[in-house]
Design a protein around this motif. Structure first.
Motif, PDB file in Angstrom:
ATOM      1  N   HIS A  46       0.769  -1.260  -0.073  1.00  0.00           N
ATOM      2  CA  HIS A  46      -0.110  -0.088  -0.051  1.00  0.00           C
ATOM      3  C   HIS A  46       0.865   1.314  -0.007  1.00  0.00           C
ATOM      4  CE1 HIS A  46      -3.312   2.683   0.769  1.00  0.00           C
ATOM      5  NE2 HIS A  46      -2.847   3.326   1.844  1.00  0.00           N
ATOM      6  N   VAL A  47       2.023   1.346   0.660  1.00  0.00           N
ATOM      7  CA  VAL A  47       2.829   2.353   0.921  1.00  0.00           C
ATOM      8  C   VAL A  47       3.397   2.572  -0.329  1.00  0.00           C
ATOM      9  CG1 VAL A  47       5.009   3.222   1.775  1.00  0.00           C
ATOM     10  CG2 VAL A  47       3.471   2.027   3.371  1.00  0.00           C
ATOM     11  N   LEU A  48       3.804   1.760  -1.011  1.00  0.00           N
ATOM     12  CA  LEU A  48       4.616   1.896  -2.352  1.00  0.00           C
ATOM     13  C   LEU A  48       3.868   2.330  -3.306  1.00  0.00           C
ATOM     14  CD1 LEU A  48       6.874  -1.170  -2.441  1.00  0.00           C
ATOM     15  CD2 LEU A  48       7.514   1.139  -2.107  1.00  0.00           C
ATOM     16  N   LYS A  49       2.337   1.966  -3.626  1.00  0.00           N
ATOM     17  CA  LYS A  49       1.450   2.267  -4.428  1.00  0.00           C
ATOM     18  C   LYS A  49       0.680   3.634  -4.202  1.00  0.00           C
ATOM     19  CE  LYS A  49       1.113  -1.519  -7.136  1.00  0.00           C
ATOM     20  NZ  LYS A  49       1.262  -1.556  -8.516  1.00  0.00           N
ATOM     21  N   ASP A  50       0.674   3.784  -2.922  1.00  0.00           N
ATOM     22  CA  ASP A  50       0.120   5.264  -2.518  1.00  0.00           C
ATOM     23  C   ASP A  50       1.162   6.263  -2.880  1.00  0.00           C
ATOM     24  OD1 ASP A  50      -2.048   6.866  -1.339  1.00  0.00           O
ATOM     25  OD2 ASP A  50      -0.662   7.140   0.217  1.00  0.00           O
ATOM     26  N   ARG A 125      13.967  14.412  -7.900  1.00  0.00           N
ATOM     27  CA  ARG A 125      15.199  13.614  -7.681  1.00  0.00           C
ATOM     28  C   ARG A 125      15.296  13.453  -5.966  1.00  0.00           C
ATOM     29  NH1 ARG A 125      17.728  16.437 -11.980  1.00  0.00           N
ATOM     30  NH2 ARG A 125      17.704  15.349 -13.850  1.00  0.00           N
ATOM     31  N   LYS A 126      15.174  14.488  -5.390  1.00  0.00           N
ATOM     32  CA  LYS A 126      15.300  14.563  -3.894  1.00  0.00           C
ATOM     33  C   LYS A 126      14.609  13.703  -3.137  1.00  0.00           C
ATOM     34  CE  LYS A 126      18.351  16.350  -1.127  1.00  0.00           C
ATOM     35  NZ  LYS A 126      19.814  16.573  -1.196  1.00  0.00           N
ATOM     36  N   ILE A 127      13.256  13.719  -3.309  1.00  0.00           N
ATOM     37  CA  ILE A 127      12.107  12.959  -2.769  1.00  0.00           C
ATOM     38  C   ILE A 127      12.381  11.636  -3.003  1.00  0.00           C
ATOM     39  CG2 ILE A 127      10.316  13.218  -4.277  1.00  0.00           C
ATOM     40  CD1 ILE A 127      10.050  13.625  -0.432  1.00  0.00           C
ATOM     41  N   LEU A 128      12.877  11.393  -4.281  1.00  0.00           N
ATOM     42  CA  LEU A 128      12.820   9.817  -4.543  1.00  0.00           C
ATOM     43  C   LEU A 128      14.121   9.391  -3.833  1.00  0.00           C
ATOM     44  CD1 LEU A 128      12.303   9.780  -8.506  1.00  0.00           C
ATOM     45  CD2 LEU A 128      11.171   8.592  -6.947  1.00  0.00           C
ATOM     46  N   LYS A 129      15.080  10.086  -3.721  1.00  0.00           N
ATOM     47  CA  LYS A 129      16.286   9.730  -2.958  1.00  0.00           C
ATOM     48  C   LYS A 129      15.918   9.645  -1.550  1.00  0.00           C
ATOM     49  CE  LYS A 129      20.969  11.126  -1.992  1.00  0.00           C
ATOM     50  NZ  LYS A 129      22.091  11.955  -2.000  1.00  0.00           N
ATOM     51  N   LYS A 130      15.188  10.432  -1.021  1.00  0.00           N
ATOM     52  CA  LYS A 130      14.651  10.467   0.507  1.00  0.00           C
ATOM     53  C   LYS A 130      13.878   9.279   0.870  1.00  0.00           C
ATOM     54  CE  LYS A 130      14.083  14.125   2.605  1.00  0.00           C
ATOM     55  NZ  LYS A 130      14.764  14.121   3.962  1.00  0.00           N
ATOM     56  N   PHE A 131      13.089   8.981  -0.208  1.00  0.00           N
ATOM     57  CA  PHE A 131      12.146   7.572   0.072  1.00  0.00           C
ATOM     58  C   PHE A 131      12.948   6.372   0.069  1.00  0.00           C
ATOM     59  CE2 PHE A 131       9.743   4.117  -1.052  1.00  0.00           C
ATOM     60  CZ  PHE A 131       8.223   4.309  -0.435  1.00  0.00           C
ATOM     61  N   PHE A 135      13.283   3.903   3.575  1.00  0.00           N
ATOM     62  CA  PHE A 135      13.047   2.521   3.812  1.00  0.00           C
ATOM     63  C   PHE A 135      13.829   1.378   3.249  1.00  0.00           C
ATOM     64  CE2 PHE A 135       9.236   5.503   3.401  1.00  0.00           C
ATOM     65  CZ  PHE A 135       8.520   5.193   4.515  1.00  0.00           C
ATOM     66  N   GLY A 136      15.026   1.739   2.976  1.00  0.00           N
ATOM     67  CA  GLY A 136      15.910   0.940   2.427  1.00  0.00           C
ATOM     68  C   GLY A 136      15.244   0.076   1.223  1.00  0.00           C
ATOM     69  N   TYR A 137      14.422   0.884   0.455  1.00  0.00           N
ATOM     70  CA  TYR A 137      14.067   0.037  -0.815  1.00  0.00           C
ATOM     71  C   TYR A 137      14.171   0.859  -1.844  1.00  0.00           C
ATOM     72  CZ  TYR A 137      10.943  -1.242  -4.684  1.00  0.00           C
ATOM     73  OH  TYR A 137      10.233  -1.271  -5.766  1.00  0.00           O
ATOM     74  N   ARG A 138      14.979   0.575  -3.071  1.00  0.00           N
ATOM     75  CA  ARG A 138      15.360   1.332  -4.224  1.00  0.00           C
ATOM     76  C   ARG A 138      14.240   1.610  -5.048  1.00  0.00           C
ATOM     77  NH1 ARG A 138      19.071   3.824  -1.533  1.00  0.00           N
ATOM     78  NH2 ARG A 138      20.794   2.603  -1.035  1.00  0.00           N
ATOM     79  N   PHE A 139      13.123   2.400  -4.692  1.00  0.00           N
ATOM     80  CA  PHE A 139      11.907   2.654  -5.330  1.00  0.00           C
ATOM     81  C   PHE A 139      12.058   3.316  -6.635  1.00  0.00           C
ATOM     82  CE2 PHE A 139       8.806   5.999  -5.809  1.00  0.00           C
ATOM     83  CZ  PHE A 139       7.666   5.253  -6.011  1.00  0.00           C
ATOM     84  N   THR A 140      12.949   4.162  -6.723  1.00  0.00           N
ATOM     85  CA  THR A 140      13.366   5.098  -7.784  1.00  0.00           C
ATOM     86  C   THR A 140      13.402   4.349  -9.218  1.00  0.00           C
ATOM     87  OG1 THR A 140      14.382   6.811  -6.405  1.00  0.00           O
ATOM     88  CG2 THR A 140      14.835   7.020  -8.614  1.00  0.00           C
ATOM     89  N   ASN A 141      14.204   3.193  -9.184  1.00  0.00           N
ATOM     90  CA  ASN A 141      14.361   2.571 -10.416  1.00  0.00           C
ATOM     91  C   ASN A 141      13.069   2.040 -10.902  1.00  0.00           C
ATOM     92  OD1 ASN A 141      15.917   1.369 -12.490  1.00  0.00           O
ATOM     93  ND2 ASN A 141      15.705  -0.725 -11.341  1.00  0.00           N
ATOM     94  N   TYR A 142      12.055   1.402 -10.082  1.00  0.00           N
ATOM     95  CA  TYR A 142      10.831   1.136 -10.713  1.00  0.00           C
ATOM     96  C   TYR A 142      10.026   2.333 -11.080  1.00  0.00           C
ATOM     97  CZ  TYR A 142       5.846   0.519  -9.912  1.00  0.00           C
ATOM     98  OH  TYR A 142       4.355   0.639 -10.088  1.00  0.00           O
ATOM     99  N   TYR A 143      10.149   3.292 -10.459  1.00  0.00           N
ATOM    100  CA  TYR A 143       9.151   4.280 -10.792  1.00  0.00           C
ATOM    101  C   TYR A 143       9.615   5.185 -11.970  1.00  0.00           C
ATOM    102  CZ  TYR A 143       6.370   8.420 -10.460  1.00  0.00           C
ATOM    103  OH  TYR A 143       5.369   9.566 -10.622  1.00  0.00           O
TER     104      TYR A 143
END
Length: 699
Positions: A46-50, A125-131, A135-143
């Motif tokens: 839910h966190v990642l989707k939201d 870029r900054k908010i993606l890096k902060k996320f 959370f220890g998850y590289r969400f940026t690559n997916y997004y």
């Protein structure tokens, strides 16, 4: 300490504030996610989707406003084009001036829009890096992958400013045509195009280049200096010349860089002969050449610290120490002492002021010419590298004055001693100590890289989503408690690292890999250059002059190679693609250098050496460009800065390489080549593997 969110808000155009990325809101949301996961009221999916949906909404808001503003500019241009057509029938000077001013006004508004896009891209870029960090998850690559490659991508509007190019072209073309060309009918599309004289066009071009990461020869060459630029764009009205800038002082810094590189490489063609004449083995040339690098490991630190207070005194000290070191180097022949020879080279290394040269450009040169100054720093180094061996090849004589011997072994020391004495006098007369206010007002560059690693959202759902936030907490501008990993004590902090330990803690895996690559390329190049005289004498019976010509020819390839890569290759491929390809080419060059079974030939040695050297040069520029993007902003200033870290990595590589040559020499010159190439091959393969593991983080 200046919070990033506050800096972001300060750069926003007041009447457009509602259309910027809401960094403050998104940061609060990240904190809420952390709290919800801690108490178990929220799950990973839910966190990642939201968060993805929230980013989509923010980007859509930005893009729709961007399209609206583009439409308004296009409408204004259409009306101005009608006036332009009418003026072509009955041209009047006053109306032409008014029309030119109107086009300039459109250009200024276009520049504001480009700054709007750039500030939003930085915030995204900054908010993606902060996320990712939180959370220890590289969400940026997916997004980035899922949004950027979609046919209806709105993300591309932010990062690639789709559509603005047409407006830029219209403003540029019309301003070009309205200039007094004295009957010329050339346009911006003709080759060679006539230069524009309007400063607003230069500012627009610079803004577009920053957004597209497009490069040219000067830009690519300047990256070798690892001198970071400001993260946020500076509006035209704020771009003023630095009144404290002093051209002669900058020139003296560049001359210092040039002379030091000449001093480093002038002894390479004759170091083996000099060692033999003093009763040592030819392979002791590795220690003779490397002694300078050993001392530089320490001198880089104290010169970097000294430059926090003054630039003039460390440059004077550097010149004096180098003068003494070269005198000792020359006198070692008549003293018949290898110890005096090594002490002389150690003194030369203790006089390495490259940290001061780099800091001067970073802190005291105006932003608008800093890229050219950085390119000058790299060019001076490259020319010094080529001139050193070439000069050694010209010093083929033998005579005595009283009891002092002047021959091919000692003349490099005498010539460089005279050069440093002349430089010292020039420095004392002409250098102007800059005001320290320059450095205090200097804004360091944030790392603008988007950190990405995994390929898909599903992979990330299997990773730990929350890193313990019990450590490294700090108050942000809203009074909230915010956690950051040790790679940055605070995401919003701009304080420089205060020790080697704190600097090391700021090194992310991506930065460590880039420093490993820098270590590798410097190690490989040092092996090639330092053992060239011994290898070519053993296999081909080359004279000192022939070795000097070979080394000078390698050095002269630096600028042409950077022209090709900077103007063409870097604009055709991603930096990370060029990085990996260059590493593979270096590996091929090493493999081709081995002496296996068949007789070793001159074509094999020259071709393999050229492939290795040129590939390493390409790799260096790309490596430092990526390093400047993934490195923490806290390493952009202070004593323990990114430039110092890269210098130390390269210097240690040279020390180990020269030590390898000397140790391998004990096994005999017949085995020297293959034994020194084996660690080069191992380190190169290791760097390729490490690059593959961090490839997605080099976006």
């Amino acid at each position: 300490m200046v919070a990033f969110g506050k800096k972001l808000k300060e750069r926003q155009i007041l009447e457009w504030q509602g259309y910027y990325i809401n960094y403050k809101l998104m940061k609060k949301k990240v904190n809420q996610y952390a709290q919800q996961i801690e108490v178990g009221t929220q799950d990973r999916k839910h966190v990642l989707k939201d968060f993805s949906r929230m980013l989509d909404n923010q980007i859509e808001k930005i893009v729709l406003f961007l399209l609206e503003q583009q439409g308004l500019l296009a409408s204004r241009l259409a009306k101005l084009d009608e006036q332009h057509d009418a003026l072509q029938q009955l041209p009047e000077i006053s109306q032409i001036c008014e029309l030119r001013q109107a086009y300039r006004a459109v250009g200024q508004d276009l520049l504001k829009l480009l700054f709007f896009v750039e500030v939003n891209a930085i915030g995204l870029r900054k908010i993606l890096k902060k996320f990712d960090k939180r959370f220890g998850y590289r969400f940026t690559n997916y997004y980035v992958k899922t949004r950027a490659n979609h046919p209806y991508s709105q993300l591309q509007q932010v990062f690639k400013h789709v559509g603005i190019g047409a407006v830029v072209g219209a403003v540029s073309r019309n301003l070009h045509e309205l200039q007094d060309r004295q009957g010329s009918y050339l346009s911006i599309y003709d080759q060679p195009a006539l230069p524009l004289q309007d400063p607003v066009i230069d500012s627009i071009k610079a803004a577009v280049d920053r957004l597209t990461h497009s490069t040219n020869f000067l830009n690519f060459l300047a990256q070798h200096a690892l001198i970071m630029q400001e993260e946020f764009p500076t509006p035209v009205e704020e771009q003023v010349d630095d009144q404290n800038y002093h051209f002669m002082s900058l020139l003296l810094n560049l001359v210092n860089t040039f002379l030091y590189m000449v001093n480093t490489y002038i002894v390479v063609p004759t170091a083996d002969d000099y060692s033999l004449s003093l009763g040592a083995a030819a392979t002791v040339c590795g220690i003779v050449i490397g002694a300078m690098a050993v001392a530089q490991v320490f001198s880089s630190v104290y010169f970097s610290a000294w430059s926090n207070k003054t630039y003039f005194r460390p440059l004077v000290f550097s010149s004096v120490i180098l003068f003494v070191g070269n005198i000792l180097y020359a006198l070692a022949y008549d003293f018949n002492s290898i110890a005096v020879l090594l002490i002389g080279r150690l003194f030369c290394g203790l006089g390495s002021a490259r940290a001061v040269n780099r800091r001067y450009i970073s802190d005291c040169v105006p932003q608008k010419i800093r890229m050219q100054a950085s390119a000058g720093f790299v060019s001076a180094s490259a020319l010094g590298m080529a001139c050193g061996p070439a000069l050694a090849g010209l010093l083929q004589t033998n005579f005595k004055i009283y009891k002092l011997t002047f021959n091919q072994d000692t003349l490099p020391g005498w010539v460089m001693a005279v050069a440093w004495l002349v430089y010292l006098i020039w420095l004392w007369i002409s250098f102007k100590e800059p005001s320290r206010e320059i450095e205090e007002n200097h804004i360091p560059q944030e790392s603008n890289a988007v950190v990405v690693e995994n390929d898909a959202l599903e992979n990330g759902l299997k990773q730990p989503l929350l890193i313990s936030s019990s450590e490294d907490k700090q108050q942000d501008e809203d009074g909230e408690q915010e956690c950051d990993e040790s790679e940055e004590a605070s995401e919003d902090s701009h304080q420089p690292a205060t020790s080697i330990r704190s600097a090391y803690r700021l090194l992310t895996p991506s930065v460590k890999v880039q420093l490993l690559i820098y270590f590798m390329l410097k190690y490989v190049m040092e092996i090639l250059l330092s053992e060239s005289s011994v290898i070519t004498t053993y296999y081909f019976k080359w004279s000192t002059g022939t070795v000097a010509i070979f080394l000078a020819s390698l050095g002269l390839t630096v600028l042409p190679v950077n022209i090709v890569v900077g103007n063409y290759i870097s604009n055709m491929f991603e930096d990370r693609q060029i990085l990996l390809a260059s590493e593979i080419m270096v590996c091929i060059g090493i493999l081709l250098s081995f002496h296996i079974i068949v007789p070793y030939s001159v074509p094999q040695y020259v071709c393999s050496g050229l492939i290795l050297f040129v590939s390493a040069e390409v790799l260096e520029g790309i490596n430092l460009a990526l390093l400047s993007r993934v490195m923490s902003s806290r390493l952009s200033r202070g004593t323990y800065n990114g430039g110092l870290l890269s210098t130390e990595a390269g210097t240690i590589a040279r020390v180990i390489a020269d030590g390898t040559i000397t140790l391998a020499g004990y096994l005999g010159q017949s085995r020297l080549l293959n034994i020194t190439l084996l660690p080069s091959l191992f380190i190169c393969i290791s760097s390729i593997v490490a690059t593959c593991f961090t490839y997605n983080s080099l976006y």
